[in-house]
Design a protein around this motif. Structure first.
Motif, mmCIF file in Angstrom:
data_model
loop_
_atom_site.group_PDB
_atom_site.id
_atom_site.type_symbol
_atom_site.label_atom_id
_atom_site.label_comp_id
_atom_site.label_asym_id
_atom_site.label_seq_id
_atom_site.Cartn_x
_atom_site.Cartn_y
_atom_site.Cartn_z
ATOM 1 N N ILE A 148 0.827 -1.212 0.000
ATOM 2 C CA ILE A 148 0.000 0.000 0.000
ATOM 3 C C ILE A 148 0.865 1.268 0.000
ATOM 4 O O ILE A 148 0.372 2.346 -0.274
ATOM 5 C CB ILE A 148 -1.018 0.044 1.173
ATOM 6 N N SER A 149 2.160 1.080 0.271
ATOM 7 C CA SER A 149 3.069 2.219 0.132
ATOM 8 C C SER A 149 3.534 2.392 -1.301
ATOM 9 O O SER A 149 4.321 3.286 -1.597
ATOM 10 C CB SER A 149 4.303 2.030 1.013
ATOM 11 N N GLY A 150 3.117 1.466 -2.160
ATOM 12 C CA GLY A 150 3.449 1.615 -3.574
ATOM 13 C C GLY A 150 4.531 0.695 -4.073
ATOM 14 O O GLY A 150 4.912 0.757 -5.253
ATOM 15 N N LEU A 151 5.048 -0.154 -3.224
ATOM 16 C CA LEU A 151 6.104 -1.074 -3.679
ATOM 17 C C LEU A 151 5.444 -2.277 -4.361
ATOM 18 O O LEU A 151 4.630 -2.983 -3.762
ATOM 19 C CB LEU A 151 6.933 -1.541 -2.474
ATOM 20 N N SER A 152 5.801 -2.511 -5.631
ATOM 21 C CA SER A 152 5.156 -3.609 -6.355
ATOM 22 C C SER A 152 6.162 -4.588 -6.956
ATOM 23 O O SER A 152 5.793 -5.701 -7.336
ATOM 24 C CB SER A 152 4.243 -3.052 -7.450
ATOM 25 N N ASN A 153 7.387 -4.178 -7.052
ATOM 26 C CA ASN A 153 8.408 -5.061 -7.620
ATOM 27 C C ASN A 153 8.534 -6.332 -6.780
ATOM 28 O O ASN A 153 8.777 -6.272 -5.567
ATOM 29 C CB ASN A 153 9.747 -4.311 -7.651
ATOM 30 N N ARG A 154 8.329 -7.486 -7.415
ATOM 31 C CA ARG A 154 8.264 -8.758 -6.673
ATOM 32 C C ARG A 154 9.565 -9.048 -5.932
ATOM 33 O O ARG A 154 9.564 -9.535 -4.803
ATOM 34 C CB ARG A 154 7.932 -9.901 -7.639
ATOM 35 N N ARG A 155 10.654 -8.788 -6.620
ATOM 36 C CA ARG A 155 11.958 -9.072 -6.008
ATOM 37 C C ARG A 155 12.194 -8.171 -4.781
ATOM 38 O O ARG A 155 12.628 -8.638 -3.717
ATOM 39 C CB ARG A 155 13.054 -8.847 -7.066
ATOM 40 N N ALA A 156 11.859 -6.902 -4.965
ATOM 41 C CA ALA A 156 12.048 -5.942 -3.858
ATOM 42 C C ALA A 156 11.144 -6.309 -2.677
ATOM 43 O O ALA A 156 11.566 -6.241 -1.514
ATOM 44 C CB ALA A 156 11.738 -4.534 -4.345
ATOM 45 N N LEU A 157 9.940 -6.733 -2.999
ATOM 46 C CA LEU A 157 9.011 -7.144 -1.939
ATOM 47 C C LEU A 157 9.554 -8.364 -1.189
ATOM 48 O O LEU A 157 9.544 -8.410 0.046
ATOM 49 C CB LEU A 157 7.648 -7.510 -2.541
ATOM 50 N N ALA A 158 10.024 -9.339 -1.976
ATOM 51 C CA ALA A 158 10.544 -10.568 -1.357
ATOM 52 C C ALA A 158 11.724 -10.256 -0.449
ATOM 53 O O ALA A 158 11.849 -10.788 0.664
ATOM 54 C CB ALA A 158 10.936 -11.562 -2.442
ATOM 55 N N ASP A 159 12.595 -9.356 -0.921
ATOM 56 C CA ASP A 159 13.767 -8.977 -0.115
ATOM 57 C C ASP A 159 13.334 -8.293 1.179
ATOM 58 O O ASP A 159 13.856 -8.570 2.255
ATOM 59 C CB ASP A 159 14.666 -8.030 -0.911
ATOM 60 N N ALA A 160 12.358 -7.404 1.031
ATOM 61 C CA ALA A 160 11.904 -6.654 2.212
ATOM 62 C C ALA A 160 11.221 -7.581 3.208
ATOM 63 O O ALA A 160 11.388 -7.434 4.426
ATOM 64 C CB ALA A 160 10.950 -5.541 1.778
ATOM 65 N N VAL A 161 10.438 -8.530 2.693
ATOM 66 C CA VAL A 161 9.765 -9.484 3.586
ATOM 67 C C VAL A 161 10.808 -10.317 4.331
ATOM 68 O O VAL A 161 10.724 -10.507 5.555
ATOM 69 C CB VAL A 161 8.795 -10.388 2.788
ATOM 70 N N GLU A 162 11.801 -10.803 3.594
ATOM 71 C CA GLU A 162 12.848 -11.612 4.246
ATOM 72 C C GLU A 162 13.577 -10.783 5.311
ATOM 73 O O GLU A 162 13.795 -11.248 6.430
ATOM 74 C CB GLU A 162 13.860 -12.133 3.220
ATOM 75 N N ARG A 163 13.912 -9.549 4.940
ATOM 76 C CA ARG A 163 14.642 -8.683 5.873
ATOM 77 C C ARG A 163 13.826 -8.467 7.157
ATOM 78 O O ARG A 163 14.342 -8.550 8.263
ATOM 79 C CB ARG A 163 14.930 -7.338 5.176
ATOM 80 N N SER A 164 12.532 -8.231 6.976
ATOM 81 C CA SER A 164 11.673 -7.961 8.137
ATOM 82 C C SER A 164 11.503 -9.209 9.001
ATOM 83 O O SER A 164 11.526 -9.132 10.235
ATOM 84 C CB SER A 164 10.300 -7.468 7.678
ATOM 85 N N LEU A 165 11.331 -10.344 8.332
ATOM 86 C CA LEU A 165 11.170 -11.587 9.105
ATOM 87 C C LEU A 165 12.458 -11.935 9.831
ATOM 88 O O LEU A 165 12.431 -12.420 10.972
ATOM 89 C CB LEU A 165 10.737 -12.727 8.189
ATOM 90 N N ARG A 166 13.578 -11.692 9.205
ATOM 91 C CA ARG A 166 14.859 -11.939 9.886
ATOM 92 C C ARG A 166 14.987 -11.021 11.086
ATOM 93 O O ARG A 166 15.390 -11.445 12.161
ATOM 94 C CB ARG A 166 16.040 -11.678 8.921
ATOM 95 N N ARG A 167 14.632 -9.746 10.893
ATOM 96 C CA ARG A 167 14.765 -8.769 11.967
ATOM 97 C C ARG A 167 13.861 -9.137 13.139
ATOM 98 O O ARG A 167 14.165 -8.847 14.291
ATOM 99 C CB ARG A 167 14.389 -7.374 11.438
ATOM 100 N N ALA A 168 12.739 -9.788 12.808
ATOM 101 C CA ALA A 168 11.801 -10.189 13.867
ATOM 102 C C ALA A 168 12.102 -11.609 14.363
ATOM 103 O O ALA A 168 11.278 -12.215 15.059
ATOM 104 C CB ALA A 168 10.368 -10.106 13.353
ATOM 105 N N ALA A 169 13.266 -12.128 13.997
ATOM 106 C CA ALA A 169 13.716 -13.458 14.436
ATOM 107 C C ALA A 169 12.693 -14.545 14.094
ATOM 108 O O ALA A 169 12.468 -15.470 14.862
ATOM 109 C CB ALA A 169 14.021 -13.437 15.931
ATOM 110 N N LEU A 170 12.083 -14.415 12.926
ATOM 111 C CA LEU A 170 11.056 -15.371 12.524
ATOM 112 C C LEU A 170 11.399 -16.057 11.198
ATOM 113 O O LEU A 170 10.711 -16.993 10.773
ATOM 114 C CB LEU A 170 9.702 -14.617 12.405
ATOM 115 N N TRP A 171 12.440 -15.604 10.542
ATOM 116 C CA TRP A 171 12.769 -16.103 9.203
ATOM 117 C C TRP A 171 13.034 -17.607 9.203
ATOM 118 O O TRP A 171 12.476 -18.344 8.381
ATOM 119 C CB TRP A 171 13.964 -15.341 8.641
ATOM 120 N N GLU A 172 13.883 -18.044 10.117
ATOM 121 C CA GLU A 172 14.264 -19.466 10.122
ATOM 122 C C GLU A 172 13.049 -20.362 10.322
ATOM 123 O O GLU A 172 12.987 -21.469 9.795
ATOM 124 C CB GLU A 172 15.302 -19.741 11.216
#
Lengths: 288, 228
Positions: A148-172
């Motif tokens: 909803i902030s306007g980010l639509s690039n799939r790769r960028a989204l995937a990277d951001a999701v991974e980064r956020s999940l890692r930061r929240a110690a949930l990625w693994e």
């Protein structure tokens, strides 16, 4: 929200709404604001009421950046009200409003009528008592705010999701099941997912309203460890009824009683040698 | 204001009672050990030696109570200091009772020989050490910071008296070679009394910490005055 006239005075551009309000741009501008860097939030002479009676009275409190500040006090003391004022979550309650005072975030007044509250809430994320993931996939929960902030690039989204999940110690724990429903996660994982969702949009301040009260001790420990870890990147304000949690995770503690800030200071001092008798009595379990 | 949890309030009160009981027992052991020496009463010496076991048990009981309070109630602020102070004071009282036991053992040995004429010289030193211990315990009981601080000040006087008496006994020993063993016993008893004074100072410091949260150990008493 009722806003008294003088509070609407000069509103910074970064918080002023605009027709093509691209929240991402606003938040980016906001993060560049030059304020007093040591204080993330400055609350001054603040009165707030839901009806006629003040729920918060004459509160003056500085919340330092990159620290965890715990708000404690018995039920009804106003700590959650104050938390919700910081990102104007109380705006939608009919009749409720600020009666006096100011709240400045990174040096910017946030109570003005023209402040872009969407941008504000992006800058100041919130995690609630009851974990509340959307009934979609794990991936979509984290990607939602970015989309909803306007980010639509799939790769960028995937990277951001991974980064956020890692930061929240949930990625693994979730990397192999990103497209499964978020509601299939355990309670503790759902709460960490909500934290990942919050940090995905790059807030600078995170408000937490009793984030562990619905979690078991192990899930609580993981969230507490996460809070400690997040401190380096975010300013965190946490409301908790759990004194031991306040001593474990916070750097500073503010004690509220019947709408007033009784005492605030370094957490270690507040729990070892508080200055006010009311504080001592409350933290020692003599009333509450 | 009392705690909402009666059991927490009761546990803290019980801990305090245990410390006070232990204080009375250590004081009494010291008294009967000295009396056993000065009055040459071996039964009293034996009594002081036997009663040290009870003090040891009480120390372990206080540690257990303190641990349980921390585990069950997670005390903070004054409550936390009360628990920490109680456990540390118990450690010092146990050492005082050990000193009493040591005095009694030496007394028992001396009672087998002829009475040493200079033995009565330990009595003023004992009186001073006992006053210090009583003051320290009273300071803990009443939360009297000034009295607690004064224990440290009085200890300087005890130290001086101790050094003077050791010097005297050493020279007396040189003149009475047949009583060397007894003089050595007396010198060690004097040393025990000096240690009682040191432990009393520690108890006073814990009382200050408990009452005010100021740590005045290791010569930091000035900080207390600065903050006041």
């Amino acid at each position: 929200m009722v806003v008294i006239p003088e509070l609407t005075a000069p509103t910074p551009d970064v918080l002023r709404g605009s027709e093509n309000s691209a929240a991402a741009a606003a938040a980016a501008s906001l993060s560049a604001v030059q304020g007093r860097p040591e204080m993330a939030v400055e609350i001054r002479d603040f009165d707030f009421a839901y009806t006629e009676e003040l729920a918060l009275e004459d509160v003056t409190l500085d919340i330092p950046a990159h620290r965890v500040t715990a708000l404690i006090g018995p039920s009804g003391c106003g700590k959650s009200t104050l938390l919700r004022c910081i990102n104007r979550m109380n705006d939608l309650i009919p009749g409720a409003g600020v009666r006096r005072g100011s709240i400045r975030v990174q040096g910017e007044e946030i109570l003005g009528r023209t402040v872009d509250v969407i941008a504000l809430r992006k800058y100041i994320g919130m995690v609630f008592q009851k974990y509340n993931p959307f009934p979609t996939s794990i991936f979509e929960n984290v990607a939602y705010g970015l989309r909803i902030s306007g980010l639509s690039n799939r790769r960028a989204l995937a990277d951001a999701v991974e980064r956020s999940l890692r930061r929240a110690a949930l990625w693994e724990e979730t990397k192999d099941r990103l497209h499964e429903g978020a509601l299939s996660l355990s309670g503790g994982q759902q709460q960490r997912l909500c934290i990942a969702r919050t940090i995905a949009v790059d807030p600078k301040i995170i408000l937490m309203d009793e984030p562990c009260s619905a979690l078991d001790p192990i899930a609580t420990a993981k969230v507490e460890e996460l809070i400690t870890d997040l401190r380096s990147d975010y300013t965190i304000v946490i409301v908790t009824h759990n004194m031991q949690q306040a001593t474990r995770v916070s750097d500073r503690t503010a004690f509220f009683y019947v709408g007033k800030l009784v005492e605030e200071g370094e957490t270690m001092k507040m729990f070892t040698r508080p200055e006010k008798k009311e504080t001592e009595d409350y933290v020692s379990g003599k009333f509450g | 204001m009392a705690h909402i949890l009666d059991s927490f309030e009761n546990a803290l009160n019980e801990l305090r009672r245990s410390v006070l009981t232990m204080g009375s027992m250590s004081l009494r052991n010291l008294e009967i050990a000295i009396k056993g020496c000065v009055d040459r009463d071996t039964d009293l010496c034996n009594s002081a030696i036997a009663e040290d076991d009870e003090v040891n048990e009480l120390e372990m009981s206080i540690d257990q109570q303190g641990m349980e309070i921390m585990l069950r109630y997670q005390p903070v602020a004054t409550d936390l200091r009360k628990v920490l102070a109680a456990m540390k004071i118990a450690g010092n009282l146990e050492r005082i009772s050990d000193e009493a036991e040591s005095i009694a053992r030496r007394g028992r040995k001396m009672n087998k020989h002829h009475e040493l004429a200079d033995l009565h010289l330990i009595e003023p030193l004992y009186e001073q050490a006992r006053f210090q211990l009583e003051d320290a315990l009273r300071a803990y009981t009443n939360g009297d910071i000034d009295l607690a601080v004064s224990v440290g000040e009085k200890d300087d006087k005890l130290d001086r008296a101790h050094r003077k008496l050791v010097k005297y006994m050493t020279s007396a020993m040189a003149e009475d070679s047949e009583a060397v063993k007894d003089y050595l016993h007396v010198i060690f008893i004097i040393r025990c009394l000096e240690r009682v004074g040191d432990h009393s100072v520690n108890i006073g410091e814990e009382a200050v910490f408990m009452e005010s949260s100021h740590d005045i150990r290791h010569g930091n008493v000035d900080k207390l005055e600065e903050e006041e």
